[in-house]
Design an enzyme around this catalytic site. Structure first.
Site, PDB file in Angstrom:
ATOM      1  N   GLU B  52       0.801  -1.224   0.000  1.00 25.29           N
ATOM      2  CA  GLU B  52       0.000   0.000   0.000  1.00 25.29           C
ATOM      3  C   GLU B  52       0.837   1.280   0.000  1.00 25.29           C
ATOM      4  OE1 GLU B  52      -2.206  -0.587   3.669  1.00 25.29           O
ATOM      5  OE2 GLU B  52      -0.814   0.654   4.785  1.00 25.29           O
ATOM      6  N   ILE B  53       2.010   1.236   0.564  1.00 28.50           N
ATOM      7  CA  ILE B  53       2.849   2.436   0.682  1.00 28.50           C
ATOM      8  C   ILE B  53       3.275   2.972  -0.695  1.00 28.50           C
ATOM      9  CG2 ILE B  53       5.066   1.202   0.886  1.00 28.50           C
ATOM     10  CD1 ILE B  53       5.784   3.240   3.156  1.00 28.50           C
TER      11      ILE B  53
END
Lengths: 300, 253
Positions: B52-53
């Site tokens: 997700e980062i």
């Protein structure tokens, strides 16, 4: 050419003493604007509203220092080193007004702010207790509506344009063109603010920028000021510059579990040092920092 | 015949087999990451792994401490933002499988990763991060949890990520897309959900585990009809990959 480079102290002095709304760019333990937050604490900027996608060490410090009255975020951690204990305790004791979101609903609020549109519709948050809590608090950033196009239920996420955003990046030139290496989760956060402050590992020449325009993820027109703060995310990591400092993160994780130990940490390292350089010297200076310098192939 | 294996190895293998070639998966640290890498090294070479980062298809050489650890980003194919991963790839419907974990899961597969209610009041632990978002839009959800009575419960203390909400069609009525499948892999068994009521259903128990252990350690009454299946065991090839290539430091297996 006008230079936007200032000292960290000068930049923080531009923030009002009370009630500012600041978005922070860190993510757990990477590229956190730690030096900036140290200076915010030294200058005692109070009653802050903090907005962030995923909170990290710098957010926990600021809340622990008692300077935050409201936080909008999606949780956070010190990754495997621990939890954000100061934030958790402040929530448990009702000391801060916490508005919990999911990561993407926060990110989309920043995106809407960066685009200058009033809101973004999304399915995110539907059915969750984050949504229930926000509606109960009559939060004016959230509405559940049916889309005029497909008739479906959506959460309308109000655009976020904080007074200030602060991110820590690898490079900028004195005009304020910012290069971020690695993932750049904080770009929409940065672009959403009325004023954007960037701390960087290194100020580079505009010639370097012009030879690498594809690496610039935030062009200068968004940027209000730049401060060069080497190791400005320490003890967190900066991709291609340095790794996180395991021992210091463990020390923080331990100290943050207990209010009096945390106060000692704050006194020793933040309030008891005149600037970030003195703090870095105090914890071991160049000898310690050399140990975490990144390998150029691995980036950590 | 297969080599002796650990419970974590079995869990990783079970999860890996539920991933298909050419799928896109969002993973976090630990067993989900290991399961995705195992699938990529066996039957799903074209799996796309997303953090997700803002990291896509890295080839980490070391296990890290979380998605914010640059160890996990090594040899990535693409860097982007949170909006680029969960705001775009996920919301456009391109994520096939989202891996989730948490503090509690309830009988409809809803997950709590935020706080625990105690006699003394609330104890805030973490929050959603991207987890609630993955539960919103992933086509299939794979939940990996320690199997304890206080963790698999009638209803969660705080609903962070939506599974089947209140069962039946309630998730759809809330305005959420229905997932094709939700499974929970614990250290004792694999759960699925009833196609009509959308409540917890035992699919298989791990070899060596007694049905009694599962029933005693689950905070939700389970209906058992007929013979209970055993979870398929790992093959020697899978175990060798896990031990020699994917997690040689044995951090998570």
């Amino acid at each position: 050419m006008e230079s936007k480079v200032k000292s960290l102290r000068e930049i923080v002095a531009e923030i009002p003493d009370e009630g500012a709304h600041i978005a922070l760019g860190g993510f757990a333990i990477t590229r956190n604007p730690v030096a900036f937050v140290f200076e915010l604490i030294r200058q005692n900027k109070r009653d802050l509203t903090v907005s962030q996608i995923v909170a990290g060490l710098e957010t926990d410090l600021l809340v622990g220092a008692g300077l935050v009255k409201k936080i909008q975020y999606s949780g956070g951690s010190l990754d495997r080193f621990g939890r954000l204990e100061r934030i958790n305790e402040a929530i448990n004791k009702g000391l801060i007004d916490a508005r919990e979101y999911s990561g993407t609903s926060m990110a989309l609020r920043f995106l809407a702010g960066s685009m200058g549109i009033p809101f973004i519709p999304a399915k995110y948050l539907l059915g969750t207790d984050m949504l229930n809590a926000l509606l109960e608090k009559k939060d004016d950033a959230i509405r559940v509506e049916r889309s005029p196009f497909d008739g479906e239920r959506y959460v309308y996420l109000r655009a976020l344009q904080p007074d200030f955003a602060v991110i820590h990046a690898q490079y900028a030139d004195e005009k304020g063109n910012v290069i971020i290496e690695g993932p750049y989760w904080d770009v929409e956060t940065a672009k959403s603010a009325k004023k954007l402050f960037v701390t960087v590992e290194k100020v580079v020449s505009t010639e370097f920028i012009k030879r690498n325009p594809e690496k610039v993820v935030i062009p200068s027109l968004y940027v209000s000021a730049v401060a060069e703060v080497p190791f400005g995310a320490f003890p967190c990591s900066v991709y291609r510059f340095y790794d996180y400092d395991k021992d210091m993160l463990k020390e923080y994780a331990e100290a943050s579990k207990d209010e009096s130990k945390f106060k000692e940490f704050l006194q020793d390292y933040v309030l008891g040092t005149k600037d970030f350089e003195e703090f870095l010297e105090k914890v071991g200076g160049i000898r310690r920092l050399n140990k975490i310098k990144a390998d150029p192939v691995y980036g950590y | 015949m297969s080599l002796p294996y650990t419970t974590n190895e079995l869990m990783a293998v079970t999860a890996a087999r539920l991933l298909r070639d050419k799928e896109n998966v969002v993973v976090g640290l630990g067993l989900p990451q290991i399961a995705a890498l195992l699938a990529q090294n066996t039957h799903a070479p074209n799996l796309t792994i997303i953090y997700e980062i803002g990291v896509i298809n890295p080839e980490a050489e070391e296990m890290g401490v979380g998605v914010a650890d640059p160890r996990l980003w090594y040899r990535a194919e693409h860097f982007t933002s949170f909006v680029g991963t969960l705001g775009s790839i996920l919301q456009k419907g391109l994520v096939d499988v989202g891996f989730l974990g948490g503090l509690q899961v309830d009988k409809y597969g809803n997950i709590n990763s935020t706080l625990i209610k105690t006699e003394k009041g609330i104890k805030h632990i973490n929050g959603s991060g991207g987890a609630a978002d993955m539960a919103t839009w992933s086509k299939r959800l794979l939940i990996m949890m320690r199997h304890e009575k206080r963790k698999i419960v009638e209803s969660v203390d705080y609903l962070t990520s939506v599974g089947y909400l209140r069962g039946y069609e309630s998730r759809r009525e809330e305005g959420l897309p229905m997932p094709e499948d939700v499974k929970i892999i614990t250290n004792l068994c694999v759960f699925g959900f009833d196609e009509e009521t959308r409540s917890l259903k035992l699919l298989s128990i791990h070899p060596g585990v007694k049905l009694e252990d599962v029933l005693q350690n689950t905070g939700v009454p389970l209906e058992i009809s007929g013979e209970v299946k055993f979870t398929d065991e790992p093959t020697t090839e899978e175990l060798e990959l896990l031990r020699n290539k994917i997690d040689p430091q044995r951090m998570y297996i």
